[in-house]
Design a protein around this motif. Sequence first.
Motif, short mmCIF file in Angstrom:
data_model
loop_
_atom_site.label_atom_id
_atom_site.label_comp_id
_atom_site.label_asym_id
_atom_site.label_seq_id
_atom_site.Cartn_x
_atom_site.Cartn_y
_atom_site.Cartn_z
N ARG A 191 0.97 -1.29 0.06
CA ARG A 191 -0.01 -0.09 -0.02
C ARG A 191 0.84 1.33 0.10
O ARG A 191 0.33 2.26 -0.38
CB ARG A 191 -0.90 0.00 1.32
N ASP A 192 2.00 1.18 0.50
CA ASP A 192 2.98 2.23 0.62
C ASP A 192 3.51 2.91 -1.02
O ASP A 192 3.73 3.79 -1.26
CB ASP A 192 4.15 2.17 1.58
N LEU A 193 3.09 2.04 -1.87
CA LEU A 193 3.38 2.40 -3.21
C LEU A 193 2.22 2.75 -3.96
O LEU A 193 2.36 2.97 -4.98
CB LEU A 193 4.00 0.97 -3.97
N ALA A 194 1.21 3.03 -3.39
CA ALA A 194 -0.12 3.49 -4.21
C ALA A 194 0.16 4.60 -4.85
O ALA A 194 -0.24 4.81 -5.96
CB ALA A 194 -1.21 3.66 -3.09
N GLY A 195 0.93 5.86 -4.20
CA GLY A 195 1.14 7.08 -5.04
C GLY A 195 2.47 7.07 -5.74
O GLY A 195 2.81 7.99 -6.04
N HIS A 196 3.16 5.94 -5.58
CA HIS A 196 4.66 5.78 -6.44
C HIS A 196 4.46 6.38 -7.76
O HIS A 196 3.74 5.79 -8.42
CB HIS A 196 5.18 4.72 -6.24
N ALA A 197 5.33 7.22 -8.21
CA ALA A 197 5.19 7.95 -9.40
C ALA A 197 6.00 7.22 -10.46
O ALA A 197 5.83 7.33 -11.67
CB ALA A 197 5.36 9.32 -9.61
N GLY A 198 7.20 6.69 -9.80
CA GLY A 198 8.13 6.05 -10.89
C GLY A 198 7.89 4.43 -11.06
O GLY A 198 6.55 4.16 -11.01
N SER A 199 8.82 3.94 -11.93
CA SER A 199 8.52 2.47 -12.16
C SER A 199 8.58 1.50 -11.00
O SER A 199 9.41 1.61 -10.23
CB SER A 199 9.46 2.15 -13.27
N LEU A 200 7.75 0.86 -10.68
CA LEU A 200 7.68 -0.56 -10.05
C LEU A 200 8.74 -1.25 -10.13
O LEU A 200 9.26 -1.52 -8.96
CB LEU A 200 5.98 -0.84 -9.85
N LEU A 201 9.03 -1.50 -11.36
CA LEU A 201 10.19 -2.72 -11.49
C LEU A 201 11.29 -1.99 -10.87
O LEU A 201 12.27 -2.68 -10.23
CB LEU A 201 10.13 -2.93 -12.95
N GLU A 202 11.59 -0.67 -11.33
CA GLU A 202 12.98 0.07 -10.76
C GLU A 202 12.89 0.09 -9.35
O GLU A 202 13.74 -0.06 -8.69
CB GLU A 202 12.90 1.62 -11.30
#
Length: 156
Positions: free
Chosen positions: A73-84
């Motif tokens: 859930r902490d990645l919900a607003g992540h603007a970059g690449s999830l793979l990166e």
Amino acid sequence: MSPAKLPGDWLRVSQALAVGRSPFFDRAHYEAEAGRRFRSDLGAALHYVLRGEATGLRPSRHFDPAAYRARYRDLAGHAGSLLEHYDRDGFREGRGSIFPAPHPADAAWHGIVEKARREGPSDAIAAIARSPHFDPAFYQAAAAAPFASDEHAAAH
């Protein structure tokens, strides 16, 4: 200048370069997912960063961006690449990259667990090494350690 401070287009190119170098990006797998061929590794990685990840295309059989975002859930607003993110931070943090993980009710996994209970850990290691859930080549690449056999990789 850190990648987070680069202007939009340069940030995406920086992310594509990182994705293209990742052991979790497999161009052939991604081309099959995307239903097209790319002229270069960078072209495939850039497509993944610009379009593929947002539409849930998997860059390899070892990473599922939609499941990764849903699980953490902490990645919900992540603007970059999830793979990166996974390659840079998530793997080191012990985050999983594919969900669902093999469930204990899965027949193959259940068989390995039962074998370990009956016959001891050395037989369990051999069973894990032969399991369809264990990919020794991927594990060796991710661990950056040479192993003499699949059993040594599984024991690690």
